[in-house]
Design a protein around this motif. Structure first.
Motif, PDB file in Angstrom:
ATOM      1  N   VAL A   1      44.554  33.857  37.636  1.00 27.86           N
ATOM      2  CA  VAL A   1      45.986  33.616  37.781  1.00 27.86           C
ATOM      3  C   VAL A   1      46.153  32.400  38.686  1.00 27.86           C
ATOM      4  O   VAL A   1      45.530  32.311  39.750  1.00 27.86           O
ATOM      5  CB  VAL A   1      46.690  34.853  38.386  1.00 27.86           C
ATOM      6  CG1 VAL A   1      48.151  34.547  38.679  1.00 27.86           C
ATOM      7  CG2 VAL A   1      46.569  36.053  37.443  1.00 27.86           C
TER       8      VAL A   1
ATOM      9  N   ASP B   1      52.370  33.051  40.035  1.00 27.46           N
ATOM     10  CA  ASP B   1      53.142  34.108  39.389  1.00 27.46           C
ATOM     11  C   ASP B   1      54.479  34.327  40.072  1.00 27.46           C
ATOM     12  O   ASP B   1      54.675  33.984  41.228  1.00 27.46           O
ATOM     13  CB  ASP B   1      52.341  35.412  39.332  1.00 27.46           C
ATOM     14  CG  ASP B   1      52.431  36.198  40.624  1.00 27.46           C
ATOM     15  OD1 ASP B   1      53.005  37.298  40.606  1.00 27.46           O
ATOM     16  OD2 ASP B   1      51.938  35.720  41.665  1.00 27.46           O
TER      17      ASP B   1
ATOM     18  N   MET C   1      54.267  33.765  34.636  1.00 29.03           N
ATOM     19  CA  MET C   1      52.915  33.736  35.200  1.00 29.03           C
ATOM     20  C   MET C   1      52.120  32.632  34.500  1.00 29.03           C
ATOM     21  O   MET C   1      52.227  32.469  33.280  1.00 29.03           O
ATOM     22  CB  MET C   1      52.228  35.084  34.994  1.00 29.03           C
ATOM     23  CG  MET C   1      50.775  35.122  35.434  1.00 29.03           C
ATOM     24  SD  MET C   1      50.047  36.757  35.166  1.00 29.03           S
ATOM     25  CE  MET C   1      50.438  37.504  36.748  1.00 29.03           C
TER      26      MET C   1
ATOM     27  N   HIS D   1      54.678  40.423  26.062  1.00 31.72           N
ATOM     28  CA  HIS D   1      55.048  39.151  26.698  1.00 31.72           C
ATOM     29  C   HIS D   1      55.059  38.015  25.684  1.00 31.72           C
ATOM     30  O   HIS D   1      54.223  37.972  24.786  1.00 31.72           O
ATOM     31  CB  HIS D   1      54.038  38.813  27.799  1.00 31.72           C
ATOM     32  CG  HIS D   1      53.749  39.959  28.694  1.00 31.72           C
ATOM     33  ND1 HIS D   1      52.851  40.951  28.349  1.00 31.72           N
ATOM     34  CD2 HIS D   1      54.243  40.300  29.896  1.00 31.72           C
ATOM     35  CE1 HIS D   1      52.801  41.851  29.314  1.00 31.72           C
ATOM     36  NE2 HIS D   1      53.650  41.487  30.267  1.00 31.72           N
TER      37      HIS D   1
ATOM     38  N   CYS E   1      50.884  30.608  29.776  1.00 30.84           N
ATOM     39  CA  CYS E   1      52.055  31.040  30.542  1.00 30.84           C
ATOM     40  C   CYS E   1      52.605  32.276  29.855  1.00 30.84           C
ATOM     41  O   CYS E   1      52.668  32.333  28.625  1.00 30.84           O
ATOM     42  CB  CYS E   1      53.115  29.947  30.580  1.00 30.84           C
ATOM     43  SG  CYS E   1      52.569  28.461  31.429  1.00 30.84           S
TER      44      CYS E   1
ATOM     45  N   THR F   1      55.807  35.250  29.914  1.00 32.53           N
ATOM     46  CA  THR F   1      57.095  35.697  30.417  1.00 32.53           C
ATOM     47  C   THR F   1      57.437  37.028  29.776  1.00 32.53           C
ATOM     48  O   THR F   1      57.315  37.154  28.553  1.00 32.53           O
ATOM     49  CB  THR F   1      58.204  34.656  30.175  1.00 32.53           C
ATOM     50  OG1 THR F   1      59.412  35.135  30.763  1.00 32.53           O
ATOM     51  CG2 THR F   1      58.448  34.354  28.722  1.00 32.53           C
TER      52      THR F   1
ATOM     53  N   ARG G   1      55.875  38.067  33.687  1.00 37.86           N
ATOM     54  CA  ARG G   1      54.486  38.002  34.127  1.00 37.86           C
ATOM     55  C   ARG G   1      53.693  39.214  33.633  1.00 37.86           C
ATOM     56  O   ARG G   1      54.241  40.277  33.342  1.00 37.86           O
ATOM     57  CB  ARG G   1      54.386  37.907  35.642  1.00 37.86           C
ATOM     58  CG  ARG G   1      54.584  39.205  36.363  1.00 37.86           C
ATOM     59  CD  ARG G   1      54.305  39.049  37.857  1.00 37.86           C
ATOM     60  NE  ARG G   1      54.844  40.191  38.568  1.00 37.86           N
ATOM     61  CZ  ARG G   1      55.229  40.160  39.822  1.00 37.86           C
ATOM     62  NH1 ARG G   1      55.145  39.044  40.514  1.00 37.86           N
ATOM     63  NH2 ARG G   1      55.714  41.236  40.384  1.00 37.86           N
TER      64      ARG G   1
ATOM     65  N   ASP H   1      51.785  41.936  34.729  1.00 39.72           N
ATOM     66  CA  ASP H   1      51.460  42.734  35.912  1.00 39.72           C
ATOM     67  C   ASP H   1      50.057  43.304  35.830  1.00 39.72           C
ATOM     68  O   ASP H   1      49.417  43.548  36.861  1.00 39.72           O
ATOM     69  CB  ASP H   1      52.483  43.858  36.109  1.00 39.72           C
ATOM     70  CG  ASP H   1      53.840  43.345  36.574  1.00 39.72           C
ATOM     71  OD1 ASP H   1      53.899  42.230  37.152  1.00 39.72           O
ATOM     72  OD2 ASP H   1      54.828  44.049  36.366  1.00 39.72           O
TER      73      ASP H   1
END
Length: 103
Positions: A17, A20, A25, A45, A94, A96, A98, A100
């Motif tokens: 990562v 974030d 992220m 995501h 990337c 969207t 993030r 988790d």
């Protein structure tokens, strides 16, 4: 430099990562050898992928395409996708919101 650890995700593949936020992220995936795989998977995501270096054969749903440095594309929510490394390199993804599960 990122404070996040480098995590092995398979043989000759790792992720880290870079930054974030709950809404976004940024992650780098490193493929160290031809033949290394990003296994087919899906997630809720939306993902954008930028090919920083190397060459990859991507499966996006029913489509297969070869990508190289400077190429980018978007993976819609829940679309099955994965890749095979043709030449070692890095992908910058990337997400969207993030991921988790990457924290």
């Amino acid at each position: 430099m990122s404070d996040f650890p480098i995590v092995s995700t398979g043989e000759n593949v790792s992720r880290q990562v870079l930054s974030d936020h709950p809404d976004l992220m940024v992650v780098v995936f490193r493929f160290d050898a031809a033949g290394a795989e990003g296994a087919l998977h899906n997630h809720p995501h939306v993902q954008s992928t930028y090919v920083e270096s190397g060459r990859f054969r991507f499966t996006l749903g029913e489509e297969t395409r070869e990508v190289g440095p400077g190429d980018s594309f978007v993976v819609p929510s829940d679309q099955t996708h994965g890749c095979v490394c043709l030449e070692p390199g890095q992908l910058v993804d990337c997400f969207t919101p993030r991921r988790d599960d990457f924290l």
